[in-house]
Motif scaffolding. Sequence first.
Motif, PDB file in Angstrom:
ATOM      1  N   ARG A 144     -24.091 -25.398   8.032  1.00 10.21           N
ATOM      2  CA  ARG A 144     -22.602 -25.815   8.436  1.00 10.21           C
ATOM      3  C   ARG A 144     -21.885 -24.910   7.715  1.00 10.21           C
ATOM      4  NH1 ARG A 144     -24.644 -28.996   5.674  1.00 10.21           N
ATOM      5  NH2 ARG A 144     -23.440 -30.563   4.311  1.00 10.21           N
ATOM      6  N   LYS A 145     -21.406 -24.292   6.255  1.00 14.74           N
ATOM      7  CA  LYS A 145     -21.179 -24.085   4.765  1.00 14.74           C
ATOM      8  C   LYS A 145     -20.591 -22.979   5.072  1.00 14.74           C
ATOM      9  CE  LYS A 145     -20.405 -28.892   3.299  1.00 14.74           C
ATOM     10  NZ  LYS A 145     -20.739 -29.525   2.085  1.00 14.74           N
ATOM     11  N   ALA A 146     -21.154 -21.673   5.596  1.00  9.72           N
ATOM     12  CA  ALA A 146     -21.723 -20.652   5.038  1.00  9.72           C
ATOM     13  C   ALA A 146     -20.547 -20.068   5.720  1.00  9.72           C
ATOM     14  CB  ALA A 146     -22.574 -20.063   6.393  1.00  9.72           C
ATOM     15  N   PRO A 147     -19.322 -19.240   4.809  1.00 11.74           N
ATOM     16  CA  PRO A 147     -18.760 -18.771   4.824  1.00 11.74           C
ATOM     17  C   PRO A 147     -18.487 -17.445   6.298  1.00 11.74           C
ATOM     18  CG  PRO A 147     -19.803 -17.489   3.232  1.00 11.74           C
ATOM     19  CD  PRO A 147     -20.516 -18.227   3.254  1.00 11.74           C
ATOM     20  N   VAL A 148     -19.468 -16.970   6.721  1.00 10.80           N
ATOM     21  CA  VAL A 148     -18.987 -16.255   7.478  1.00 10.80           C
ATOM     22  C   VAL A 148     -20.860 -16.489   8.806  1.00 10.80           C
ATOM     23  CG1 VAL A 148     -19.040 -14.345   5.671  1.00 10.80           C
ATOM     24  CG2 VAL A 148     -21.316 -14.585   7.173  1.00 10.80           C
ATOM     25  N   GLY A 149     -20.241 -15.659   9.224  1.00 14.73           N
ATOM     26  CA  GLY A 149     -21.419 -15.755  11.104  1.00 14.73           C
ATOM     27  C   GLY A 149     -22.821 -16.127  10.534  1.00 14.73           C
ATOM     28  N   LEU A 150     -23.747 -16.475  10.976  1.00 15.65           N
ATOM     29  CA  LEU A 150     -25.556 -16.768   9.418  1.00 15.65           C
ATOM     30  C   LEU A 150     -26.405 -16.910  11.372  1.00 15.65           C
ATOM     31  CD1 LEU A 150     -26.982 -15.775   7.320  1.00 15.65           C
ATOM     32  CD2 LEU A 150     -26.891 -18.783   7.098  1.00 15.65           C
ATOM     33  N   VAL A 151     -26.712 -15.570  11.671  1.00 18.22           N
ATOM     34  CA  VAL A 151     -27.751 -15.702  12.223  1.00 18.22           C
ATOM     35  C   VAL A 151     -29.228 -15.068  11.952  1.00 18.22           C
ATOM     36  CG1 VAL A 151     -29.535 -14.612  13.925  1.00 18.22           C
ATOM     37  CG2 VAL A 151     -26.480 -14.893  14.132  1.00 18.22           C
ATOM     38  N   LEU A 152     -30.394 -15.712  11.973  1.00 20.95           N
ATOM     39  CA  LEU A 152     -31.634 -16.162  10.814  1.00 20.95           C
ATOM     40  C   LEU A 152     -32.806 -15.372  12.557  1.00 20.95           C
ATOM     41  CD1 LEU A 152     -32.684 -19.464   9.985  1.00 20.95           C
ATOM     42  CD2 LEU A 152     -31.124 -17.528   8.286  1.00 20.95           C
ATOM     43  N   ALA A 160     -32.375 -17.620  14.938  1.00 22.60           N
ATOM     44  CA  ALA A 160     -31.693 -18.482  15.118  1.00 22.60           C
ATOM     45  C   ALA A 160     -30.266 -19.053  14.468  1.00 22.60           C
ATOM     46  CB  ALA A 160     -32.511 -19.868  14.406  1.00 22.60           C
ATOM     47  N   VAL A 161     -29.269 -19.796  15.309  1.00 21.26           N
ATOM     48  CA  VAL A 161     -27.962 -19.364  14.589  1.00 21.26           C
ATOM     49  C   VAL A 161     -27.580 -20.710  13.635  1.00 21.26           C
ATOM     50  CG1 VAL A 161     -25.729 -19.706  15.427  1.00 21.26           C
ATOM     51  CG2 VAL A 161     -27.173 -18.102  17.053  1.00 21.26           C
ATOM     52  N   ALA A 162     -27.137 -20.254  11.976  1.00 23.77           N
ATOM     53  CA  ALA A 162     -27.214 -21.457  11.467  1.00 23.77           C
ATOM     54  C   ALA A 162     -25.479 -21.578  11.643  1.00 23.77           C
ATOM     55  CB  ALA A 162     -27.716 -20.655   9.953  1.00 23.77           C
ATOM     56  N   HIS A 163     -24.790 -20.436  11.632  1.00 25.82           N
ATOM     57  CA  HIS A 163     -23.471 -20.393  11.641  1.00 25.82           C
ATOM     58  C   HIS A 163     -22.396 -19.883  12.453  1.00 25.82           C
ATOM     59  CE1 HIS A 163     -20.126 -22.285   9.778  1.00 25.82           C
ATOM     60  NE2 HIS A 163     -19.410 -21.187   9.999  1.00 25.82           N
ATOM     61  N   ARG A 164     -21.650 -20.054  12.971  1.00 27.86           N
ATOM     62  CA  ARG A 164     -21.154 -19.698  14.268  1.00 27.86           C
ATOM     63  C   ARG A 164     -19.770 -19.569  13.864  1.00 27.86           C
ATOM     64  NH1 ARG A 164     -22.908 -19.199  19.244  1.00 27.86           N
ATOM     65  NH2 ARG A 164     -24.242 -20.862  20.333  1.00 27.86           N
ATOM     66  N   GLY A 165     -19.555 -17.962  13.586  1.00 26.48           N
ATOM     67  CA  GLY A 165     -18.378 -17.183  13.045  1.00 26.48           C
ATOM     68  C   GLY A 165     -18.676 -15.122  13.439  1.00 26.48           C
ATOM     69  N   ASP A 194     -28.194  -8.155   6.483  1.00 22.48           N
ATOM     70  CA  ASP A 194     -27.616  -6.914   7.601  1.00 22.48           C
ATOM     71  C   ASP A 194     -26.431  -7.599   8.341  1.00 22.48           C
ATOM     72  OD1 ASP A 194     -28.057  -4.658   9.096  1.00 22.48           O
ATOM     73  OD2 ASP A 194     -27.705  -5.435  10.749  1.00 22.48           O
ATOM     74  N   GLY A 195     -25.652  -6.484   8.130  1.00 24.20           N
ATOM     75  CA  GLY A 195     -23.929  -6.665   8.285  1.00 24.20           C
ATOM     76  C   GLY A 195     -22.655  -5.903   7.096  1.00 24.20           C
ATOM     77  N   GLU A 196     -22.235  -6.890   7.890  1.00 24.68           N
ATOM     78  CA  GLU A 196     -20.730  -5.733   7.166  1.00 24.68           C
ATOM     79  C   GLU A 196     -20.517  -5.871   5.304  1.00 24.68           C
ATOM     80  OE1 GLU A 196     -16.592  -6.428   8.791  1.00 24.68           O
ATOM     81  OE2 GLU A 196     -17.311  -6.351  10.722  1.00 24.68           O
ATOM     82  N   PRO A 197     -20.373  -5.056   4.835  1.00 21.94           N
ATOM     83  CA  PRO A 197     -20.871  -4.746   2.934  1.00 21.94           C
ATOM     84  C   PRO A 197     -20.325  -6.249   2.497  1.00 21.94           C
ATOM     85  CG  PRO A 197     -20.752  -2.656   3.900  1.00 21.94           C
ATOM     86  CD  PRO A 197     -19.657  -3.669   5.096  1.00 21.94           C
ATOM     87  N   GLU A 198     -18.840  -6.575   3.067  1.00 25.24           N
ATOM     88  CA  GLU A 198     -18.076  -7.097   2.692  1.00 25.24           C
ATOM     89  C   GLU A 198     -18.670  -8.872   2.975  1.00 25.24           C
ATOM     90  OE1 GLU A 198     -13.178  -9.153   2.359  1.00 25.24           O
ATOM     91  OE2 GLU A 198     -13.996  -7.085   3.632  1.00 25.24           O
ATOM     92  N   ALA A 199     -18.915  -8.667   4.324  1.00 24.29           N
ATOM     93  CA  ALA A 199     -19.330 -10.665   4.359  1.00 24.29           C
ATOM     94  C   ALA A 199     -20.838 -10.399   3.923  1.00 24.29           C
ATOM     95  CB  ALA A 199     -19.921 -10.031   6.241  1.00 24.29           C
ATOM     96  N   ILE A 200     -21.499  -9.787   3.953  1.00 26.48           N
ATOM     97  CA  ILE A 200     -22.394 -10.371   3.269  1.00 26.48           C
ATOM     98  C   ILE A 200     -22.271 -10.591   1.544  1.00 26.48           C
ATOM     99  CG2 ILE A 200     -24.962  -8.437   1.720  1.00 26.48           C
ATOM    100  CD1 ILE A 200     -25.334  -6.905   4.141  1.00 26.48           C
ATOM    101  N   GLU A 201     -21.770  -9.631   0.717  1.00 28.54           N
ATOM    102  CA  GLU A 201     -21.114 -10.235  -0.184  1.00 28.54           C
ATOM    103  C   GLU A 201     -20.613 -11.466  -0.411  1.00 28.54           C
ATOM    104  OE1 GLU A 201     -20.849  -9.405  -4.427  1.00 28.54           O
ATOM    105  OE2 GLU A 201     -21.806  -8.285  -3.247  1.00 28.54           O
TER     106      GLU A 201
END
Length: 211
Positions: A144-152, A160-165, A194-201
Amino acid sequence: MSTHAKRERLLLADLLEAAGPDAPTLCEGWRTRDLAAHVVVRERRPDAAAGAVVPALKDRMDRVTAEFAEKPYAELVQLIRSGPPKFSPFTIKQVDEGANVVEFYVHAEDVRRAQPEWSAREIDPVFADALWSRLEKMARLMGRKAPVGLVLRRPNGQTAVAHRGTPVVTASGEPGELMMYLYGRQDVAKVALDGEPEAIERLRETKQLGL
């Protein structure tokens, strides 16, 4: 037939016994003695364990856990191995499976992966499915507190969606590895991002995954 929770309980006890009382763990500030005390208090002292979710009881939980940590280490390990006391709700199979499978799996890995030159365990497909089932149910809470959208995503394509965004980062790996990742053990979880480099960082730098 042994349940997943019983198997993970015995594995955790074996790992704690082999590591000894002063080995490191992945739990910040905890040695193996502290982790063992935590597990025993959670199972045998619900009056104190409630401090994990009730802020007003946290001091009591910390005090009782510290008292248990002073017990002989072999006694703590045996209390874990022997299971919950007779009238504990954890003696009910459904409660034990629901509450302890993930707890014991993660803490067993907390011991295993804190040791030098640790090696990943092989997880059978049935247990992998059990972990994934729990991941699906708890993903939103843990992420829920992930700084970006997170899919597992697991290898068979289930997600599974861990965080929408947005932007979205996809974490791919076996269910056990995704479980460790979602519980804040990112540094030792074998997942690919996998995703945008800035989002991964941003995701790599966060300390906000987990409870």
